[in-house]
Design a protein around this motif. Structure first.
Motif, PDB file in Angstrom:
ATOM      1  N   ALA A 106       0.836  -1.207   0.000  1.00 24.29           N
ATOM      2  CA  ALA A 106       0.000   0.000   0.000  1.00 24.29           C
ATOM      3  C   ALA A 106       0.873   1.261   0.000  1.00 24.29           C
ATOM      4  O   ALA A 106       0.591   2.218  -0.725  1.00 24.29           O
ATOM      5  N   GLY A 107       1.927   1.252   0.799  1.00 26.95           N
ATOM      6  CA  GLY A 107       2.827   2.397   0.824  1.00 26.95           C
ATOM      7  C   GLY A 107       3.538   2.602  -0.495  1.00 26.95           C
ATOM      8  O   GLY A 107       3.644   3.730  -1.003  1.00 26.95           O
ATOM      9  N   LEU A 108       4.009   1.513  -1.088  1.00 28.67           N
ATOM     10  CA  LEU A 108       4.682   1.594  -2.384  1.00 28.67           C
ATOM     11  C   LEU A 108       3.709   2.018  -3.483  1.00 28.67           C
ATOM     12  O   LEU A 108       4.096   2.699  -4.433  1.00 28.67           O
ATOM     13  N   HIS A 109       2.444   1.617  -3.348  1.00 25.59           N
ATOM     14  CA  HIS A 109       1.414   2.045  -4.295  1.00 25.59           C
ATOM     15  C   HIS A 109       1.322   3.573  -4.302  1.00 25.59           C
ATOM     16  O   HIS A 109       1.302   4.205  -5.366  1.00 25.59           O
ATOM     17  N   GLY A 110       1.284   4.169  -3.108  1.00 23.76           N
ATOM     18  CA  GLY A 110       1.234   5.624  -3.013  1.00 23.76           C
ATOM     19  C   GLY A 110       2.447   6.286  -3.648  1.00 23.76           C
ATOM     20  O   GLY A 110       2.323   7.293  -4.349  1.00 23.76           O
ATOM     21  N   LEU A 111       3.616   5.713  -3.423  1.00 20.80           N
ATOM     22  CA  LEU A 111       4.833   6.261  -4.040  1.00 20.80           C
ATOM     23  C   LEU A 111       4.784   6.133  -5.562  1.00 20.80           C
ATOM     24  O   LEU A 111       5.169   7.060  -6.280  1.00 20.80           O
ATOM     25  N   ALA A 112       4.324   4.984  -6.044  1.00 18.81           N
ATOM     26  CA  ALA A 112       4.252   4.770  -7.495  1.00 18.81           C
ATOM     27  C   ALA A 112       3.280   5.752  -8.141  1.00 18.81           C
ATOM     28  O   ALA A 112       3.560   6.292  -9.221  1.00 18.81           O
TER      29      ALA A 112
END
Length: 145
Positions: A106-112
Motif C-alpha cells: 500500500a505504501g509503495l502504491h502511493g509512491l508509485a
C-alpha cells in the motif's frame, strides 16, 4: 459484553473498513470514474480519493489495528516463540507477515502513483487488495482459544 469484546470489535471493524474501502474503490469508484469522467477529472477525483483513503489509513486504521492487535495478543498470551507453534501461532504469524506485506504494498502504491508509474501502482494496488482479503481469510482461520 466485556472490555475484550470491545477491543475485538474495534479490531474487526478496522479490518472491515480497510478491506471494504479497498473493495469499494476497486469495484465501484474506479469503474464508474473510468466510464463517467474525462481523463483530467478522473485523475483529480481518484487522486483525492487516494489521498483521503491514505490519510484514513495512517490516522485511524493503522493505530487502531496495531493497538487492538497487540492488546489481543498480550491478552491471549502470545509470545514470539508461540508464533512458531502449530495452530493458532502459525496462523497468526502468517496473518502478521501478510499484514506487513500489505502495508508495504500500500505504501509503495502511493509512491508509485506520486511518481506517475501507473502500471506499477496498479499491480501494487491489486497485491494490496488480494493480500488484505488473505488477511481476513487467515483471521477467520484462527483457531478459537
Amino acid at each position: 459484553m466485556t472490555w475484550w469484546s470491545v477491543v475485538r470489535f474495534l479490531h474487526v471493524l478496522g479490518a472491515a473498513l480497510w478491506v471494504g474501502g479497498q473493495l469499494t474503490v476497486s469495484l465501484v469508484v474506479l469503474p464508474l470514474a473510468r466510464r463517467l469522467l474525462d481523463p483530467e477529472r478522473r485523475a483529480g477525483v481518484l487522486s483525492a480519493v487516494g489521498r483521503r483513503f491514505g490519510l484514513f489509513t495512517v490516522a485511524a486504521f493503522l493505530p487502531v489495528q496495531l493497538a487492538t492487535g497487540i492488546a489481543i495478543a498480550v491478552h491471549k498470551g502470545v509470545t514470539w516463540a508461540s508464533l512458531a507453534e502449530p495452530g493458532y501461532g502459525r496462523v497468526l504469524a502468517a496473518k502478521l507477515l501478510l499484514f506487513c506485506l500489505v502495508m508495504a504494498a500500500a505504501g509503495l502504491h502511493g509512491l508509485a502513483i506520486g511518481r506517475g508509474l501507473a502500471r506499477t501502482a496498479r499491480a501494487l494496488a491489486v497485491a494490496s487488495l488480494v493480500g488484505s482479503v488473505g488477511i481476513i481469510l487467515l483471521a477467520a482461520a484462527l483457531p478459537a482459544t
